[in-house]
Motif scaffolding. Structure first.
Motif, PDB file in Angstrom:
ATOM      1  N   CYS A 277       0.829  -1.209   0.000  1.00  0.00           N
ATOM      2  CA  CYS A 277       0.000   0.000   0.000  1.00  0.00           C
ATOM      3  C   CYS A 277       0.865   1.261   0.000  1.00  0.00           C
ATOM      4  CB  CYS A 277      -0.934   0.024   1.205  1.00  0.00           C
ATOM      5  SG  CYS A 277      -2.339  -1.072   1.039  1.00  0.00           S
ATOM      6  N   LYS A 278       1.932   1.233   0.767  1.00  0.00           N
ATOM      7  CA  LYS A 278       2.828   2.389   0.814  1.00  0.00           C
ATOM      8  C   LYS A 278       3.506   2.612  -0.536  1.00  0.00           C
ATOM      9  CE  LYS A 278       3.668   2.341   5.769  1.00  0.00           C
ATOM     10  NZ  LYS A 278       4.647   2.187   6.843  1.00  0.00           N
ATOM     11  N   GLU A 279       3.868   1.532  -1.225  1.00  0.00           N
ATOM     12  CA  GLU A 279       4.463   1.661  -2.563  1.00  0.00           C
ATOM     13  C   GLU A 279       3.458   2.263  -3.542  1.00  0.00           C
ATOM     14  OE1 GLU A 279       5.828  -2.195  -3.758  1.00  0.00           O
ATOM     15  OE2 GLU A 279       7.317  -2.297  -2.160  1.00  0.00           O
ATOM     16  N   VAL A 280       2.225   1.775  -3.479  1.00  0.00           N
ATOM     17  CA  VAL A 280       1.178   2.296  -4.363  1.00  0.00           C
ATOM     18  C   VAL A 280       0.930   3.772  -4.058  1.00  0.00           C
ATOM     19  CG1 VAL A 280      -1.284   2.143  -4.946  1.00  0.00           C
ATOM     20  CG2 VAL A 280       0.085   0.061  -4.736  1.00  0.00           C
ATOM     21  N   GLN A 281       0.899   4.131  -2.775  1.00  0.00           N
ATOM     22  CA  GLN A 281       0.692   5.517  -2.389  1.00  0.00           C
ATOM     23  C   GLN A 281       1.818   6.409  -2.907  1.00  0.00           C
ATOM     24  OE1 GLN A 281      -2.429   5.618  -1.822  1.00  0.00           O
ATOM     25  NE2 GLN A 281      -2.421   6.698   0.136  1.00  0.00           N
TER      26      GLN A 281
ATOM     27  N   TYR B  49       9.668  -1.371 -17.042  1.00  0.00           N
ATOM     28  CA  TYR B  49       8.531  -2.157 -17.484  1.00  0.00           C
ATOM     29  C   TYR B  49       8.996  -3.284 -18.412  1.00  0.00           C
ATOM     30  CZ  TYR B  49       4.185  -3.529 -19.676  1.00  0.00           C
ATOM     31  OH  TYR B  49       3.129  -4.265 -20.146  1.00  0.00           O
ATOM     32  N   HIS B  50       9.821  -2.947 -19.398  1.00  0.00           N
ATOM     33  CA  HIS B  50      10.260  -3.948 -20.376  1.00  0.00           C
ATOM     34  C   HIS B  50      11.167  -5.006 -19.733  1.00  0.00           C
ATOM     35  CE1 HIS B  50       8.289  -2.101 -23.732  1.00  0.00           C
ATOM     36  NE2 HIS B  50       8.834  -0.937 -23.440  1.00  0.00           N
TER      37      HIS B  50
ATOM     38  N   LEU C 270       4.631 -13.551  -8.190  1.00  0.00           N
ATOM     39  CA  LEU C 270       4.179 -13.375  -9.560  1.00  0.00           C
ATOM     40  C   LEU C 270       3.022 -12.376  -9.622  1.00  0.00           C
ATOM     41  CD1 LEU C 270       4.355 -14.177 -12.540  1.00  0.00           C
ATOM     42  CD2 LEU C 270       2.827 -16.094 -12.028  1.00  0.00           C
ATOM     43  N   GLU C 271       2.048 -12.518  -8.736  1.00  0.00           N
ATOM     44  CA  GLU C 271       0.913 -11.601  -8.707  1.00  0.00           C
ATOM     45  C   GLU C 271       1.356 -10.180  -8.393  1.00  0.00           C
ATOM     46  OE1 GLU C 271      -2.187 -12.204  -9.713  1.00  0.00           O
ATOM     47  OE2 GLU C 271      -1.423 -14.185 -10.236  1.00  0.00           O
TER      48      GLU C 271
ATOM     49  N   GLN D 257       3.389  -4.130 -12.703  1.00  0.00           N
ATOM     50  CA  GLN D 257       3.405  -3.852 -14.136  1.00  0.00           C
ATOM     51  C   GLN D 257       2.176  -3.043 -14.544  1.00  0.00           C
ATOM     52  OE1 GLN D 257       6.515  -4.149 -14.852  1.00  0.00           O
ATOM     53  NE2 GLN D 257       6.248  -5.278 -16.747  1.00  0.00           N
ATOM     54  N   GLU D 258       1.023  -3.377 -13.969  1.00  0.00           N
ATOM     55  CA  GLU D 258      -0.198  -2.624 -14.260  1.00  0.00           C
ATOM     56  C   GLU D 258      -0.048  -1.171 -13.802  1.00  0.00           C
ATOM     57  OE1 GLU D 258      -2.972  -3.378 -16.028  1.00  0.00           O
ATOM     58  OE2 GLU D 258      -1.830  -5.175 -16.545  1.00  0.00           O
ATOM     59  N   HIS D 259       0.537  -0.985 -12.621  1.00  0.00           N
ATOM     60  CA  HIS D 259       0.755   0.381 -12.131  1.00  0.00           C
ATOM     61  C   HIS D 259       1.727   1.131 -13.037  1.00  0.00           C
ATOM     62  CE1 HIS D 259      -1.606   0.048  -8.522  1.00  0.00           C
ATOM     63  NE2 HIS D 259      -0.982  -1.061  -8.176  1.00  0.00           N
ATOM     64  N   ARG D 260       2.739   0.429 -13.514  1.00  0.00           N
ATOM     65  CA  ARG D 260       3.695   1.067 -14.432  1.00  0.00           C
ATOM     66  C   ARG D 260       3.003   1.474 -15.733  1.00  0.00           C
ATOM     67  NH1 ARG D 260       7.916  -3.270 -12.756  1.00  0.00           N
ATOM     68  NH2 ARG D 260       9.171  -2.088 -11.281  1.00  0.00           N
TER      69      ARG D 260
END
Length: 131
Positions: free
Chosen positions: A58-62, A94-95, A113-114, A120-123
């Motif tokens: 969560c902190k990374e996403v924030q 990403y690549h 993996l998840e 990757q989706e966030h990137r």
């Protein structure tokens, strides 16, 4: 006189396009701020029942959201991205990560993996904002 009218129409079209882009950016900025606020509230209320990995995620996403918010503010206010190198670095990460996932997905545990796929989706989302 015709050249003036032609130049005026081109400038008007550019202005309309910029207005539409900024309107889209403002909508995205509002959405990011709302998500950031909800996540902060969730962390405050439920951090005692969340796992350390979930809290760290969560902190990374924030942090990514804060970066996106600042970048959108800079684009809207000044017409420029926060940093041009950010997009290059993000695309490169990403690549590289995509290649890593493709070659090693069979040897990764499901949770890693998840998490990699989610990052990757966030990137992808962040690259959309930077372009």
């Amino acid at each position: 006189m015709k050249q003036f009218e032609k130049d005026h129409n081109v400038n008007t079209n550019k202005s309309e396009h910029l207005d539409l882009e900024n309107a889209r950016r403002i909508d995205e900025l509002v959405d990011l701020v709302e998500k950031h606020t909800r996540t902060e509230r969730h962390l405050e209320q439920h951090s005692d029942i969340s796992s350390p990995e979930q809290i760290e995620h969560c902190k990374e996403v924030q942090c990514e959201r804060e970066h996106q918010i600042n970048n959108l503010k800079n684009i809207i206010a000044y017409g420029q991205h926060e940093s041009d190198n950010d997009l290059e670095n993000l695309e490169q990460n990403y690549h590289y990560t995509q290649g890593y996932i493709e070659h090693n997905h069979e040897n990764m545990n499901q949770q890693d993996l998840e998490r990699a796929k989610e990052k990757q989706e966030h990137r992808k989302d962040q690259m959309k904002f930077l372009k």
